[in-house]
Design a protein around this motif. Structure first.
Motif, short mmCIF file in Angstrom:
data_model
loop_
_atom_site.label_atom_id
_atom_site.label_comp_id
_atom_site.label_asym_id
_atom_site.label_seq_id
_atom_site.Cartn_x
_atom_site.Cartn_y
_atom_site.Cartn_z
N ILE A 1 53.92 41.17 50.08
CA ILE A 1 53.39 39.83 49.84
C ILE A 1 51.90 39.87 50.12
O ILE A 1 51.46 39.88 51.27
CB ILE A 1 54.09 38.79 50.74
CG1 ILE A 1 55.62 38.89 50.59
CG2 ILE A 1 53.61 37.38 50.41
CD1 ILE A 1 56.39 38.11 51.63
N GLY A 2 51.11 39.95 49.06
CA GLY A 2 49.67 40.09 49.17
C GLY A 2 49.23 41.48 48.73
O GLY A 2 49.26 42.43 49.50
N THR A 3 48.82 41.60 47.47
CA THR A 3 48.47 42.90 46.89
C THR A 3 47.02 43.28 47.14
O THR A 3 46.72 44.45 47.40
CB THR A 3 48.72 42.88 45.36
OG1 THR A 3 49.98 42.32 45.07
CG2 THR A 3 48.59 44.28 44.77
N TYR A 4 46.13 42.31 47.03
CA TYR A 4 44.68 42.52 47.07
C TYR A 4 44.30 43.54 46.01
O TYR A 4 44.59 43.34 44.83
CB TYR A 4 44.23 42.90 48.48
CG TYR A 4 42.73 42.87 48.69
CD1 TYR A 4 41.97 41.80 48.22
CD2 TYR A 4 42.08 43.89 49.37
CE1 TYR A 4 40.59 41.76 48.42
CE2 TYR A 4 40.70 43.85 49.57
CZ TYR A 4 39.98 42.79 49.10
OH TYR A 4 38.61 42.75 49.30
N ASN B 1 45.79 36.26 43.00
CA ASN B 1 44.44 36.47 42.47
C ASN B 1 44.47 37.10 41.08
O ASN B 1 44.61 38.31 40.93
CB ASN B 1 43.64 37.35 43.44
CG ASN B 1 42.15 37.35 43.10
OD1 ASN B 1 41.76 37.03 41.98
ND2 ASN B 1 41.34 37.70 44.06
N GLU B 2 44.32 36.28 40.06
CA GLU B 2 44.35 36.76 38.68
C GLU B 2 43.13 37.62 38.36
O GLU B 2 43.19 38.48 37.48
CB GLU B 2 44.41 35.57 37.72
CG GLU B 2 45.66 34.73 37.85
CD GLU B 2 45.66 33.54 36.90
OE1 GLU B 2 44.63 33.34 36.22
OE2 GLU B 2 46.67 32.82 36.85
N GLU B 3 42.02 37.39 39.06
CA GLU B 3 40.78 38.10 38.75
C GLU B 3 40.89 39.59 39.01
O GLU B 3 40.21 40.39 38.37
CB GLU B 3 39.61 37.51 39.55
CG GLU B 3 39.26 36.09 39.16
CD GLU B 3 38.08 35.54 39.94
OE1 GLU B 3 37.52 36.29 40.76
OE2 GLU B 3 37.72 34.38 39.73
N LEU B 4 41.74 39.99 39.95
CA LEU B 4 41.87 41.40 40.28
C LEU B 4 43.00 42.08 39.51
O LEU B 4 43.20 43.29 39.66
CB LEU B 4 42.12 41.56 41.79
CG LEU B 4 40.95 41.22 42.71
CD1 LEU B 4 41.40 41.29 44.18
CD2 LEU B 4 39.79 42.18 42.49
N GLU B 5 43.70 41.35 38.68
CA GLU B 5 44.90 41.90 38.04
C GLU B 5 44.60 43.15 37.22
O GLU B 5 45.30 44.17 37.33
CB GLU B 5 45.56 40.85 37.14
CG GLU B 5 46.84 41.37 36.50
CD GLU B 5 47.55 40.33 35.66
OE1 GLU B 5 48.62 40.66 35.11
OE2 GLU B 5 47.05 39.18 35.56
N GLY B 6 43.57 43.10 36.38
CA GLY B 6 43.24 44.25 35.55
C GLY B 6 42.90 45.48 36.37
O GLY B 6 43.34 46.60 36.06
N THR B 7 42.13 45.28 37.43
CA THR B 7 41.74 46.38 38.31
C THR B 7 42.95 47.00 38.98
O THR B 7 43.11 48.22 39.02
CB THR B 7 40.75 45.88 39.38
OG1 THR B 7 39.57 45.38 38.73
CG2 THR B 7 40.36 46.99 40.34
N VAL B 8 43.83 46.15 39.51
CA VAL B 8 45.01 46.64 40.23
C VAL B 8 45.95 47.38 39.28
O VAL B 8 46.45 48.46 39.61
CB VAL B 8 45.74 45.49 40.93
CG1 VAL B 8 47.04 45.97 41.56
CG2 VAL B 8 44.85 44.87 42.00
N ARG B 9 46.16 46.82 38.10
CA ARG B 9 47.05 47.49 37.15
C ARG B 9 46.49 48.86 36.74
O ARG B 9 47.26 49.81 36.53
CB ARG B 9 47.27 46.61 35.92
CG ARG B 9 48.11 45.37 36.22
CD ARG B 9 48.69 44.75 34.97
NE ARG B 9 49.38 43.50 35.28
CZ ARG B 9 50.60 43.41 35.79
NH1 ARG B 9 51.28 44.52 36.04
NH2 ARG B 9 51.15 42.24 36.05
N TYR C 1 54.30 44.54 39.70
CA TYR C 1 53.17 43.74 40.18
C TYR C 1 53.20 42.38 39.51
O TYR C 1 53.14 42.28 38.29
CB TYR C 1 51.88 44.50 39.86
CG TYR C 1 50.58 43.78 40.10
CD1 TYR C 1 50.35 43.05 41.27
CD2 TYR C 1 49.54 43.88 39.17
CE1 TYR C 1 49.13 42.43 41.49
CE2 TYR C 1 48.32 43.26 39.38
CZ TYR C 1 48.12 42.53 40.54
OH TYR C 1 46.91 41.92 40.76
N ARG C 2 53.33 41.33 40.31
CA ARG C 2 53.46 39.98 39.77
C ARG C 2 52.37 39.06 40.30
O ARG C 2 52.07 39.06 41.50
CB ARG C 2 54.83 39.40 40.11
CG ARG C 2 56.01 40.27 39.70
CD ARG C 2 57.32 39.55 39.91
NE ARG C 2 58.46 40.44 39.79
CZ ARG C 2 59.73 40.04 39.81
NH1 ARG C 2 60.00 38.74 39.95
NH2 ARG C 2 60.71 40.92 39.71
#
Length: 213
Positions: A64-67, A91-99, A113-114
């Motif tokens: 719970i909490g990906t960052y 945090n949608e802004e980090l989604e592309g980076t995390v993926r 990752y949701r």
């Protein structure tokens, strides 16, 4: 407030197994480009998460909490063959980076990752979890615990980060977030379903083992 002396921290990291090159890259990029980089688990805590995961050998993990994904990749290191990790963040802004990091680690098929509100997503999950890592908004720590405890396997581990909250847990007049952490720490300590130890690693991490339903 730094809880651990910087030189002690550096000594501990020097005598701890190294991060992978990808984790080092995530560490550097997070500090260089992302707001509030202290939220990153980092080298020492990351190796602790990895070691706990290797010891538990989980089939399923909930985070719970990906960052920026650092801790998810560390926890995934100990997954059983065919195991999976579900990680939640708002945090949608980090989604592309995390993926992109997950793909670079070769874990796209194993890390679910949701993006969304964890308070709404968790009740929809049907899995049983061998490890749960709570590292999100502090005011809801107690609610996250209540939502996941029944879905944790007997003998499973719940981890909660930032339970010392930069030492603010000792303040005589705690602010809202500190009060939430204090209430959470008291709640866990009094719950007969878990045994717990608060480790003064980084910003404090509580490890709980579920001992009864």
């Amino acid at each position: 407030m730094d809880i651990i002396d910087d030189e002690i921290q550096q000594y501990a990291e020097k005598h701890t197994s190294q991060e992978s090159e990808l984790l080092k890259h995530i560490n550097r990029e997070t500090h260089a480009k992302v707001m509030r980089p202290r939220m990153l688990s980092g080298h020492l805590q990351g190796r602790l998460l990895s070691m706990i995961s290797h010891m538990v050998k989980p089939k399923c993990i909930l985070e719970i909490g990906t960052y920026t994904g650092y801790s998810a990749l560390c926890l995934a290191e100990g997954l059983q063959p065919g195991g999976k990790l579900i990680t939640l963040d708002v945090n949608e802004e980090l989604e592309g980076t995390v993926r992109a990091y997950i793909a670079k680690a070769g874990l796209t098929e194993r890390i679910d990752y949701r993006i969304g509100n964890a308070l709404q997503i968790i009740p929809t999950l049907k899995e049983k979890f061998d490890i749960v890592f709570i590292d999100a908004d502090k005011e809801n720590y107690a609610r996250y615990f209540d939502l996941v405890i029944d879905s944790v396997t007997l003998g499973g581990i719940i981890l909660a980060d930032n339970v010392l909250w930069s030492g603010k847990v000792l303040d005589e007049k705690p602010d809202k977030d500190t009060r939430a952490i204090l209430d959470f720490n008291k709640k866990v300590d009094g719950d007969p379903r878990v045994e717990n130890v608060l480790l003064p690693v980084r910003d404090g991490i509580t490890m709980m083992r579920k001992i009864r339903q």
